[in-house]
Design a protein around this motif. Structure first.
Motif, PDB file in Angstrom:
ATOM      1  N   VAL A  87       0.861  -1.182   0.000  1.00 36.46           N
ATOM      2  CA  VAL A  87       0.000   0.000   0.000  1.00 36.46           C
ATOM      3  C   VAL A  87       0.897   1.231   0.000  1.00 36.46           C
ATOM      4  O   VAL A  87       2.072   1.159   0.387  1.00 36.46           O
ATOM      5  N   ALA A  88       0.341   2.354  -0.418  1.00 39.91           N
ATOM      6  CA  ALA A  88       1.112   3.599  -0.450  1.00 39.91           C
ATOM      7  C   ALA A  88       1.409   4.057   0.972  1.00 39.91           C
ATOM      8  O   ALA A  88       0.538   3.998   1.836  1.00 39.91           O
ATOM      9  N   GLY A  89       2.643   4.486   1.190  1.00 38.13           N
ATOM     10  CA  GLY A  89       2.961   5.212   2.424  1.00 38.13           C
ATOM     11  C   GLY A  89       3.095   4.380   3.682  1.00 38.13           C
ATOM     12  O   GLY A  89       2.849   4.880   4.768  1.00 38.13           O
ATOM     13  N   TRP A  92       7.301   5.682   7.375  1.00 44.15           N
ATOM     14  CA  TRP A  92       7.209   7.099   7.747  1.00 44.15           C
ATOM     15  C   TRP A  92       7.817   7.973   6.652  1.00 44.15           C
ATOM     16  O   TRP A  92       8.919   7.698   6.180  1.00 44.15           O
ATOM     17  N   HIS A  93       7.120   9.024   6.282  1.00 48.46           N
ATOM     18  CA  HIS A  93       7.643   9.886   5.220  1.00 48.46           C
ATOM     19  C   HIS A  93       6.926  11.228   5.181  1.00 48.46           C
ATOM     20  O   HIS A  93       5.860  11.415   5.767  1.00 48.46           O
ATOM     21  N   SER A  94       7.547  12.120   4.424  1.00 48.30           N
ATOM     22  CA  SER A  94       6.949  13.376   3.990  1.00 48.30           C
ATOM     23  C   SER A  94       6.837  13.213   2.475  1.00 48.30           C
ATOM     24  O   SER A  94       7.809  12.810   1.820  1.00 48.30           O
ATOM     25  N   ASP A 119      -6.024   2.892   9.656  1.00 47.59           N
ATOM     26  CA  ASP A 119      -5.742   4.214  10.232  1.00 47.59           C
ATOM     27  C   ASP A 119      -4.449   4.783   9.622  1.00 47.59           C
ATOM     28  O   ASP A 119      -3.651   4.047   9.030  1.00 47.59           O
ATOM     29  N   THR A 120      -4.262   6.076   9.810  1.00 49.75           N
ATOM     30  CA  THR A 120      -3.008   6.710   9.397  1.00 49.75           C
ATOM     31  C   THR A 120      -2.385   7.398  10.607  1.00 49.75           C
ATOM     32  O   THR A 120      -3.090   8.062  11.379  1.00 49.75           O
ATOM     33  N   LEU A 121      -1.074   7.217  10.740  1.00 45.12           N
ATOM     34  CA  LEU A 121      -0.331   7.907  11.807  1.00 45.12           C
ATOM     35  C   LEU A 121       0.267   9.194  11.242  1.00 45.12           C
ATOM     36  O   LEU A 121       0.746   9.205  10.098  1.00 45.12           O
ATOM     37  N   ARG A 227      -8.408   7.829  12.824  1.00 43.15           N
ATOM     38  CA  ARG A 227      -9.358   6.770  12.478  1.00 43.15           C
ATOM     39  C   ARG A 227     -10.314   7.358  11.444  1.00 43.15           C
ATOM     40  O   ARG A 227     -11.096   8.261  11.757  1.00 43.15           O
ATOM     41  N   TRP A 228     -10.207   6.869  10.221  1.00 41.86           N
ATOM     42  CA  TRP A 228     -11.016   7.397   9.125  1.00 41.86           C
ATOM     43  C   TRP A 228     -12.466   6.952   9.252  1.00 41.86           C
ATOM     44  O   TRP A 228     -12.739   5.841   9.703  1.00 41.86           O
ATOM     45  N   GLY A 229     -13.370   7.806   8.806  1.00 39.84           N
ATOM     46  CA  GLY A 229     -14.750   7.410   8.552  1.00 39.84           C
ATOM     47  C   GLY A 229     -14.951   7.509   7.046  1.00 39.84           C
ATOM     48  O   GLY A 229     -14.099   8.065   6.321  1.00 39.84           O
ATOM     49  N   PHE A 235      -5.903  16.729   5.536  1.00 40.19           N
ATOM     50  CA  PHE A 235      -5.067  17.688   4.808  1.00 40.19           C
ATOM     51  C   PHE A 235      -3.838  17.920   5.671  1.00 40.19           C
ATOM     52  O   PHE A 235      -3.949  18.456   6.763  1.00 40.19           O
ATOM     53  N   TRP A 236      -2.672  17.442   5.208  1.00 43.70           N
ATOM     54  CA  TRP A 236      -1.467  17.571   6.036  1.00 43.70           C
ATOM     55  C   TRP A 236      -0.424  18.456   5.376  1.00 43.70           C
ATOM     56  O   TRP A 236      -0.368  18.585   4.170  1.00 43.70           O
ATOM     57  N   ASP A 237       0.396  19.036   6.229  1.00 41.40           N
ATOM     58  CA  ASP A 237       1.466  19.945   5.823  1.00 41.40           C
ATOM     59  C   ASP A 237       2.768  19.151   5.804  1.00 41.40           C
ATOM     60  O   ASP A 237       3.332  18.845   6.861  1.00 41.40           O
ATOM     61  N   GLN A 244       2.349   7.875   8.138  1.00 39.53           N
ATOM     62  CA  GLN A 244       2.551   6.463   7.811  1.00 39.53           C
ATOM     63  C   GLN A 244       1.183   5.788   7.737  1.00 39.53           C
ATOM     64  O   GLN A 244       0.378   5.907   8.667  1.00 39.53           O
ATOM     65  N   ALA A 245       0.940   5.080   6.639  1.00 38.56           N
ATOM     66  CA  ALA A 245      -0.329   4.354   6.487  1.00 38.56           C
ATOM     67  C   ALA A 245      -0.180   2.964   7.103  1.00 38.56           C
ATOM     68  O   ALA A 245       0.883   2.352   7.012  1.00 38.56           O
ATOM     69  N   ILE A 246      -1.233   2.492   7.747  1.00 38.56           N
ATOM     70  CA  ILE A 246      -1.170   1.174   8.402  1.00 38.56           C
ATOM     71  C   ILE A 246      -1.995   0.168   7.594  1.00 38.56           C
ATOM     72  O   ILE A 246      -3.212   0.326   7.449  1.00 38.56           O
TER      73      ILE A 246
HETATM   74  C1  SIN Z   1      -0.058   8.429   1.667  1.00 38.64           C
HETATM   75  O1  SIN Z   1      -0.427   9.436   1.061  1.00 38.64           O
HETATM   76  O2  SIN Z   1       1.105   8.263   2.001  1.00 38.64           O
HETATM   77  C2  SIN Z   1      -1.104   7.379   2.017  1.00 38.64           C
HETATM   78  C3  SIN Z   1      -1.742   7.698   3.329  1.00 38.64           C
HETATM   79  C4  SIN Z   1      -2.902   6.791   3.639  1.00 38.64           C
HETATM   80  O3  SIN Z   1      -3.290   5.971   2.796  1.00 38.64           O
HETATM   81  O4  SIN Z   1      -3.445   6.901   4.727  1.00 38.64           O
END
Ligand code: SIN
Length: 267
Positions: A87-89, A92-94, A119-121, A227-229, A235-237, A244-246
């Motif tokens: 999966v994408a991401g 840990w990354h910018s 979830d996403t961290l 925790r997504w719904g 929207f992140w900076d 990081q995607a889990i």
């Molecule tokens: C990403 O943009 O790195 C993916 C983040 C995600 O799927 O929660």
């Protein structure tokens, strides 16, 4: 607006992102700069509205290793299902920090969710910097680091069996400590996905320092876990936050669309 942790994140209510005006957008921009990542719930907006939203903040950029939606290369598909090999991401990354002018921000809407998980961290790089001793802070203000897209993107392509046609990927040298162009705050700007070396150090020194910084960045007090719904938007900076995607939901499906906004050269 509800803050998520003392160092990071805010959830914004009462805004329809499909029908925003300039006042809303200025409010969102201010919240993004203050909190690093902002969240919205129940935003069943079209892809065109998401593109228009992103475009208010700057030019949208095409991902260097992702073809995007047909006819909309600036819209990245985030998707995983039972057939996925990655999966994408997941590291840990910018986003695309290997670009000489890495993206200022990314806007992701998730429209299809697993029953639980996915979830996403997010982690504040201001908090990570602030927690270092003054001696280490001063030292890290000296060097630059190499951010190289090739090792990561080529490994992704090998994993999913995609031929990259021998193409070149972005590679850039950025300061290890970056001053945010809008808040003026300093934050750590190295990440596990793209940063390969700290310039001017012996290889063993660079490897050890990066290992320490990648470990440091993972400290839970710098993080939040979103925790997504269905139809949540984050929207992140990218200038002061890593994520990081889990992938804990295989074989279930999780899908969404991301737009990515051009940034400037880190200083
Ligand atoms: C990403 O943009 O790195 C993916 C983040 C995600 O799927 O929660």
């Amino acid at each position: 607006m509800r803050r998520v942790t003392p160092v990071l994140g805010a959830e914004i209510e009462g805004v329809d992102l499909g029908a925003v005006d300039d006042d809303d957008l200025r409010m969102i921009h201010g919240a993004l700069i203050k909190h690093g990542v902002v969240f919205f719930r129940n935003q069943d907006i079209s892809m065109e509205s998401q593109v228009a939203l992103g475009a208010w903040f700057g030019e949208l950029v095409v991902h260097p290793n992702d073809p995007g939606v047909e006819g909309h290369p600036e819209v990245m598909i985030i998707h995983a299902d039972e057939l996925s090999k990655r999966v994408a991401g997941e590291t840990w990354h910018s986003d695309v920090s290997c670009d000489p002018e890495p993206p200022m921000g990314s806007i992701l809407r998730i429209h299809t969710l697993p029953e639980t998980g996915g979830d996403t961290l997010f982690a504040s790089m201001y908090a990570a910097y602030d927690a270092l001793s003054p001696v280490v802070q001063t030292f890290l203000k000296g060097p630059t680091a190499i951010h190289d897209g090739a090792p990561y993107y080529r490994s992704v392509n090998a994993r999913i069996g995609r031929d990259d046609g021998g193409r070149d990927y972005p590679r850039a040298e950025h300061p290890v400590i970056r001053t945010h162009p809008e808040s003026g705050r300093e934050g750590l700007f190295v990440n596990e996905m793209f940063t390969t070396e700290i310039v001017g150090l012996e290889k063993a020194e660079s490897d050890a320092l990066l290992r320490f910084l990648f470990e440091h960045i993972r400290r839970p007090e710098f993080q939040l876990r979103f925790r997504w719904g269905r139809n949540s938007i984050a929207f992140w900076d990218n200038r002061c936050v890593q994520h990081q995607a889990i992938w804990d939901y295989w074989p279930q499906t999780r899908s969404g669309y991301r737009v990515t906004i051009r940034g400037d050269r880190p200083v």
